[in-house]
Design a protein around this motif. Structure first.
Motif, short mmCIF file in Angstrom:
data_model
loop_
_atom_site.label_atom_id
_atom_site.label_comp_id
_atom_site.label_asym_id
_atom_site.label_seq_id
_atom_site.Cartn_x
_atom_site.Cartn_y
_atom_site.Cartn_z
N ASP A 138 60.17 13.68 33.69
CA ASP A 138 60.06 12.97 32.80
C ASP A 138 61.14 13.89 32.36
O ASP A 138 60.40 14.59 31.05
CB ASP A 138 59.09 12.36 32.09
CG ASP A 138 59.37 10.79 31.29
OD1 ASP A 138 60.60 11.28 30.80
OD2 ASP A 138 58.66 10.36 30.88
N VAL A 148 60.05 13.84 27.79
CA VAL A 148 58.87 15.08 27.89
C VAL A 148 59.46 16.47 27.26
O VAL A 148 58.64 16.93 27.44
CB VAL A 148 57.51 14.16 28.41
CG1 VAL A 148 55.91 15.58 28.43
CG2 VAL A 148 57.13 12.70 28.84
N LYS A 194 58.45 15.84 23.85
CA LYS A 194 57.57 14.82 23.20
C LYS A 194 56.62 14.92 23.72
O LYS A 194 56.19 15.45 24.99
CB LYS A 194 58.00 13.13 23.17
CG LYS A 194 58.24 12.77 23.92
CD LYS A 194 58.83 11.04 23.60
CE LYS A 194 58.63 9.97 25.04
NZ LYS A 194 58.77 8.91 25.37
N THR A 195 55.20 14.34 22.98
CA THR A 195 53.81 14.09 23.87
C THR A 195 53.82 13.56 25.14
O THR A 195 54.93 12.71 25.33
CB THR A 195 53.21 13.77 23.01
OG1 THR A 195 53.30 12.44 22.46
CG2 THR A 195 53.06 14.54 21.68
N GLY A 196 52.93 13.90 26.43
CA GLY A 196 52.75 13.20 27.16
C GLY A 196 52.82 14.11 28.22
O GLY A 196 52.64 15.48 28.36
N LYS A 197 52.95 13.31 29.51
CA LYS A 197 52.58 14.88 31.26
C LYS A 197 54.34 14.34 31.65
O LYS A 197 54.94 13.11 31.84
CB LYS A 197 51.64 13.67 32.01
CG LYS A 197 50.25 14.47 31.00
CD LYS A 197 49.00 13.71 32.08
CE LYS A 197 47.87 13.63 31.19
NZ LYS A 197 46.90 13.31 31.22
#
Length: 420
Positions: free
Chosen positions: A171, A174, A187-190
């Motif tokens: 991704d 992210v 950005k925030t996430g995994k």
């Protein structure tokens, strides 16, 4: 007369209805046809593949959508003398060189995919690939060192023909990854960062990335036994507590200071995972640390690495006295150097974190003495810089050390003063 007119009229009506019916059916059938939108090569997993002369390799692929009306694919090669490909996607390596294998949808959608083939005389594939990190957390609003992560890979066997790697992110919104394995938080996430061996034979390794807004322990309560001094977040100025050590240097390339302190209660040298301190300077500086009371190159706790990347750019052959000799072209490039040096910008009051990896922890543990001695060497700091709030990270806790004339000494042209 009326009977003679009725028969042609009835026949005309039947023909008209039949033709209209066929037209509607054909229109519906044409509308139901679905074109191919994407062709994805699944094996090899990357767009490059190395083959040994005489070797066969079958391509595996996927056509999307699954309900496309015509999912058939045509295979073609750009150089039949180097590599051929059958109607079923079986590649046959003919002779050393380069070729491109193309997969093209037969439904007229013009969708296609391609693989870059390199045929070599001898090939030793990468069997195993490992990364220096299996999981990591990055912070969007952290310092540059906490927004990014440099992945380093180890290839086995060391004698593998192709040591080049290819990185991909699951991704990119992210976390993105550069060609050199530098991961950047977006950005925030995994996201999963996968390193592939560029020979295309299947060796790979994965690092799981979590991106957060801020360090998870920014406002967390201190565990028992931890210093009450708050741990400032990287984007904030360091908290100044206690005595400030002001270091003035005469020789910018030799001067350093030593810190000799007793270990905090219950802490072993092997438990230490890092050091923290507040640092300010009139110039941009890099702070390095060494184990022991003398600055010795082989005992540097901070680290810096510069790698050389070997990329095979092509293969050919030359005729020498009637004998055909294969020739391989290479491009050598210096990889971006990475370091764990503490970096401070001129005029800033910043928290410097110096992490201890396994190598550094082993150097610290080399001595069995209860006293911990380290050297601080600041490059490009002339005429002076200051540090304070010296902390040891061990077992997830922070231990603050009070600095003074009894535990801080100047060496090789440096002089120190203390400010409360």
């Amino acid at each position: 007369m009326r009977e003679s007119y009725r028969k042609p009229l009835a026949l005309f009506l039947v023909m008209t209805i039949t033709v209209a019916g066929m037209t509607d059916y054909q229109r519906v059938d044409a509308k139901a046809k679905k074109k191919v939108k994407e062709i994805t090569v699944q094996k090899p997993e990357i767009s490059s593949l190395y083959l040994k002369k005489g070797e066969k390799f079958r391509i595996k692929y996927k056509v999307k959508p699954a309900n496309a009306s015509n999912r058939k694919v045509a295979f073609a090669t750009s150089n039949k003398k180097v590599a051929t490909v059958s109607a079923k996607g079986v590649i046959q390596a003919k002779k050393p060189g380069a070729a491109q294998i193309t997969l093209k949808a037969k439904d007229g959608s013009r969708k296609k995919a391609s693989i870059q083939i390199k045929v070599v005389k001898k090939l030793k594939p990468v069997k195993k690939l490992s990364l220096n990190k299996k999981k990591a957390t990055l912070y969007l609003n952290g310092s540059s060192s906490e927004k990014t992560l440099s992945l380093k890979a180890s290839v086995a066997p060391g004698s593998a023909t192709v040591k080049k790697l290819e990185y991909r992110s699951s991704d990119n919104k992210v976390a993105s990854v550069s060609k050199k394995g530098v991961v950047t938080a977006k950005k925030t996430g995994k996201a999963s960062i996968t390193a592939y061996a560029a020979d295309g034979r299947g060796a790979k390794a994965v690092c799981q990335i979590v991106v957060e807004n801020a360090p998870s322990n920014t406002n967390a309560p201190q565990p028992p036994g931890t210093s009450s001094v708050p741990a400032p977040t990287p984007e904030e100025p360091a908290v100044r507590i206690g005595t400030k050590v002001v270091v003035t240097t005469e020789n910018n390339f030799r001067s350093y200071v030593t810190i000799s302190i007793p270990l905090p209660s219950g802490v072993k040298k092997s438990d230490i995972t890092g050091f923290r301190m507040g640092v300010d300077s009139g110039t941009d500086l890099s702070l390095r640390m060494y184990a022991g009371s003398q600055k010795q190159t082989e005992k540097e706790l901070t680290a810096r690495s510069t790698g050389i990347q070997d990329e095979v750019t092509g293969t050919s052959s030359v005729n020498v006295d009637g004998k055909v000799i294969p020739k391989t072209s290479h491009r050598l490039s210096i990889q971006e150097s990475q370091s764990s040096w503490g970096k401070v910008k001129a005029g800033q009051l910043r928290l410097v974190k110096i992490p201890m990896d396994e190598r550094a922890r082993a150097l610290l543990s080399d001595s069995t003495e209860e006293t911990l001695a380290v050297c601080l060497y600041a490059h490009n700091c002339r005429p002076q810089y200051g540090f304070y709030t010296f902390q040891i990270e061990a077992g997830g806790q922070l231990h603050t050390i009070q600095l003074g004339a009894d535990n801080v000494k100047a060496v090789d042209g440096a002089s120190i003063t203390f400010e409360n």
